[in-house]
Design a protein around this motif. Structure first.
Motif, mmCIF file in Angstrom:
data_model
loop_
_atom_site.group_PDB
_atom_site.id
_atom_site.type_symbol
_atom_site.label_atom_id
_atom_site.label_comp_id
_atom_site.label_asym_id
_atom_site.label_seq_id
_atom_site.Cartn_x
_atom_site.Cartn_y
_atom_site.Cartn_z
ATOM 1 N N GLN A 145 19.531 -4.409 9.045
ATOM 2 C CA GLN A 145 18.593 -5.523 9.174
ATOM 3 C C GLN A 145 17.737 -5.358 10.424
ATOM 4 O O GLN A 145 18.227 -5.099 11.520
ATOM 5 N N GLY A 146 16.431 -5.482 10.235
ATOM 6 C CA GLY A 146 15.494 -5.330 11.340
ATOM 7 C C GLY A 146 15.112 -3.898 11.638
ATOM 8 O O GLY A 146 14.205 -3.650 12.427
ATOM 9 N N LYS A 147 15.789 -2.935 11.019
ATOM 10 C CA LYS A 147 15.503 -1.518 11.244
ATOM 11 C C LYS A 147 14.856 -0.866 10.028
ATOM 12 O O LYS A 147 13.957 -0.037 10.167
ATOM 13 N N ILE A 148 15.365 -1.223 8.838
ATOM 14 C CA ILE A 148 14.862 -0.622 7.608
ATOM 15 C C ILE A 148 14.576 -1.732 6.603
ATOM 16 O O ILE A 148 15.393 -2.638 6.429
ATOM 17 N N LEU A 149 13.435 -1.657 5.959
ATOM 18 C CA LEU A 149 13.063 -2.610 4.916
ATOM 19 C C LEU A 149 13.593 -2.099 3.582
ATOM 20 O O LEU A 149 13.198 -1.041 3.122
ATOM 21 N N PHE A 150 14.503 -2.836 2.976
ATOM 22 C CA PHE A 150 15.093 -2.448 1.700
ATOM 23 C C PHE A 150 14.273 -3.017 0.548
ATOM 24 O O PHE A 150 13.988 -4.218 0.515
ATOM 25 N N ILE A 151 13.912 -2.154 -0.390
ATOM 26 C CA ILE A 151 13.016 -2.522 -1.491
ATOM 27 C C ILE A 151 13.602 -2.026 -2.800
ATOM 28 O O ILE A 151 14.233 -0.967 -2.843
ATOM 29 N N LEU A 152 13.400 -2.790 -3.847
ATOM 30 C CA LEU A 152 13.777 -2.363 -5.188
ATOM 31 C C LEU A 152 12.526 -2.072 -5.987
ATOM 32 O O LEU A 152 11.601 -2.886 -6.026
ATOM 33 N N VAL A 153 12.465 -0.919 -6.623
ATOM 34 C CA VAL A 153 11.364 -0.561 -7.517
ATOM 35 C C VAL A 153 11.932 -0.399 -8.923
ATOM 36 O O VAL A 153 12.806 0.439 -9.145
ATOM 37 N N ASP A 154 11.443 -1.206 -9.845
ATOM 38 C CA ASP A 154 11.925 -1.167 -11.222
ATOM 39 C C ASP A 154 11.236 -0.024 -11.963
ATOM 40 O O ASP A 154 10.054 -0.093 -12.283
ATOM 41 N N SER A 155 11.987 1.026 -12.258
ATOM 42 C CA SER A 155 11.404 2.181 -12.960
ATOM 43 C C SER A 155 11.095 1.867 -14.411
ATOM 44 O O SER A 155 10.418 2.638 -15.089
ATOM 45 N N GLY A 156 11.589 0.720 -14.897
ATOM 46 C CA GLY A 156 11.289 0.311 -16.263
ATOM 47 C C GLY A 156 9.892 -0.251 -16.422
ATOM 48 O O GLY A 156 9.414 -0.421 -17.542
ATOM 49 N N VAL A 157 9.236 -0.545 -15.302
ATOM 50 C CA VAL A 157 7.850 -1.025 -15.331
ATOM 51 C C VAL A 157 6.925 0.185 -15.324
ATOM 52 O O VAL A 157 6.980 1.015 -14.411
ATOM 53 N N LYS A 158 6.089 0.291 -16.336
ATOM 54 C CA LYS A 158 5.261 1.486 -16.515
ATOM 55 C C LYS A 158 4.417 1.789 -15.291
ATOM 56 O O LYS A 158 4.282 2.947 -14.878
ATOM 57 N N GLU A 159 3.829 0.745 -14.696
ATOM 58 C CA GLU A 159 2.942 0.957 -13.556
ATOM 59 C C GLU A 159 3.659 1.555 -12.351
ATOM 60 O O GLU A 159 3.043 2.171 -11.482
ATOM 61 N N ASN A 160 4.974 1.363 -12.276
ATOM 62 C CA ASN A 160 5.716 1.887 -11.134
ATOM 63 C C ASN A 160 5.933 3.391 -11.216
ATOM 64 O O ASN A 160 6.535 3.990 -10.314
ATOM 65 N N GLY A 161 5.454 3.996 -12.280
ATOM 66 C CA GLY A 161 5.528 5.451 -12.390
ATOM 67 C C GLY A 161 4.806 6.141 -11.256
ATOM 68 O O GLY A 161 5.153 7.272 -10.875
ATOM 69 N N LYS A 162 3.810 5.465 -10.668
ATOM 70 C CA LYS A 162 3.083 6.051 -9.534
ATOM 71 C C LYS A 162 3.990 6.217 -8.331
ATOM 72 O O LYS A 162 3.845 7.155 -7.556
ATOM 73 N N VAL A 163 4.919 5.274 -8.159
ATOM 74 C CA VAL A 163 5.848 5.364 -7.038
ATOM 75 C C VAL A 163 6.775 6.559 -7.236
ATOM 76 O O VAL A 163 7.048 7.326 -6.302
ATOM 77 N N ILE A 164 7.259 6.725 -8.460
ATOM 78 C CA ILE A 164 8.146 7.853 -8.780
ATOM 79 C C ILE A 164 7.414 9.173 -8.538
ATOM 80 O O ILE A 164 7.969 10.113 -7.959
ATOM 81 N N SER A 165 6.164 9.245 -8.964
ATOM 82 C CA SER A 165 5.379 10.471 -8.781
ATOM 83 C C SER A 165 5.098 10.738 -7.309
ATOM 84 O O SER A 165 5.103 11.893 -6.866
ATOM 85 N N PHE A 166 4.842 9.684 -6.554
ATOM 86 C CA PHE A 166 4.547 9.839 -5.124
ATOM 87 C C PHE A 166 5.693 10.541 -4.412
ATOM 88 O O PHE A 166 5.473 11.401 -3.558
ATOM 89 N N PHE A 167 6.914 10.198 -4.778
ATOM 90 C CA PHE A 167 8.078 10.804 -4.139
ATOM 91 C C PHE A 167 8.595 12.019 -4.911
ATOM 92 O O PHE A 167 9.697 12.498 -4.656
ATOM 93 N N LYS A 168 7.779 12.515 -5.838
ATOM 94 C CA LYS A 168 8.078 13.747 -6.575
ATOM 95 C C LYS A 168 9.440 13.690 -7.272
ATOM 96 O O LYS A 168 10.184 14.680 -7.314
ATOM 97 N N LEU A 169 9.746 12.531 -7.827
ATOM 98 C CA LEU A 169 10.980 12.357 -8.572
ATOM 99 C C LEU A 169 10.700 12.400 -10.070
ATOM 100 O O LEU A 169 9.572 12.170 -10.515
ATOM 101 N N LYS A 170 11.735 12.685 -10.843
ATOM 102 C CA LYS A 170 11.649 12.658 -12.293
ATOM 103 C C LYS A 170 12.548 11.553 -12.825
ATOM 104 O O LYS A 170 13.512 11.145 -12.171
ATOM 105 N N GLU A 171 12.226 11.067 -14.007
ATOM 106 C CA GLU A 171 13.028 10.009 -14.611
ATOM 107 C C GLU A 171 14.491 10.420 -14.715
ATOM 108 O O GLU A 171 15.399 9.597 -14.551
#
Length: 234
Positions: free
Chosen positions: A151-177
């Protein structure tokens, strides 16, 4: 290449009923003026929540089962301090189910990811997974527990890979489904980031990954040098 704006969902667990006393006091003090009259919008059903989110560039919703807990008062104080943000609140079970909320949570909905990366906390940890997964609820509970450790050091975030638009986030970090669920950690100050596909999302695994990045054991610098393809902007 700049991606078109899209709506992505992020659950900010660091502000989920866990604000430090100093931060809570600061928020409360800043909202004690005579002009503090703005309150959150009550979201009594799913259509109201959907309309509320769609109408705002940034929407923050407090999901509270018990409206008497201290976190609700702190949430109202946040509304007073950040009056340029749209705040909503809901204790409706159907709204909770629609957004897969299982406990008292403050969720932020934003048109694009850029604003998250411009937050005061410079290191962000993303859990990228499909919220429709049968293990989702159990994994989120572990993720929340791990978030309290940083807490206060790292911001924890959830990204739902089931949302089509979030595919950009997956691609940004060079991950595959096929590599999901995965953790992605990012430092805004120098654009260092790292990823870790996880067969098991446990508190210990999340903690070790974060500690390693903080200690400089696993940072990756300038991924563009590793991959000559243009980096996709979030």
């Amino acid at each position: 290449m700049e991606a078109a704006p899209s709506r992505c969902l992020f659950l900010l667990f660091l502000v989920t009923c866990e604000l430090s006393p100093d931060i809570a006091a600061e928020i409360q003090e800043s909202s004690d003026g005579p002009g503090s009259s703005q309150g959150p919008v009550w979201l009594t059903d799913v259509p109201a929540a959907m309309e509320f989110i769609a109408a705002a560039e940034v929407a923050v919703i407090g999901f509270f089962q018990d409206l008497e807990i201290p976190a609700v008062s702190i949430f109202h104080s946040m509304v007073q301090k950040f009056q340029d943000v749209s705040f909503g609140i809901s204790n409706d079970s159907e709204v909770w189910a629609h957004y897969n909320v299982t406990g008292n949570t403050i969720s932020l909905f934003r048109l694009t990811v850029v604003g998250i990366f411009n937050s005061m906390i410079q290191i962000h940890l993303l859990l990228i997974m499909n919220k429709a997964s049968p293990e989702y609820e159990e994994i989120i509970l572990r993720y929340q527990k791990a978030a309290k450790l940083f807490q206060g050091k790292i911001l924890f975030i959830l990204v739902d890979s089931g949302v089509k638009e979030n595919g950009k986030v997956i691609s940004f970090f060079k991950l595959k489904e096929s590599q999901l669920p995965a953790l992605a950690i990012y430092r805004t100050l120098d654009d260092e980031w790292d990823t870790l596909p996880m067969a098991e999302v446990s508190v210990e695994n999340v903690q070790n990954f974060c500690d390693g990045f903080l200690e400089g054991k696993r940072p990756r610098e300038n991924h563009e040098s590793e991959d000559k393809t243009p980096k996709v902007e979030l």
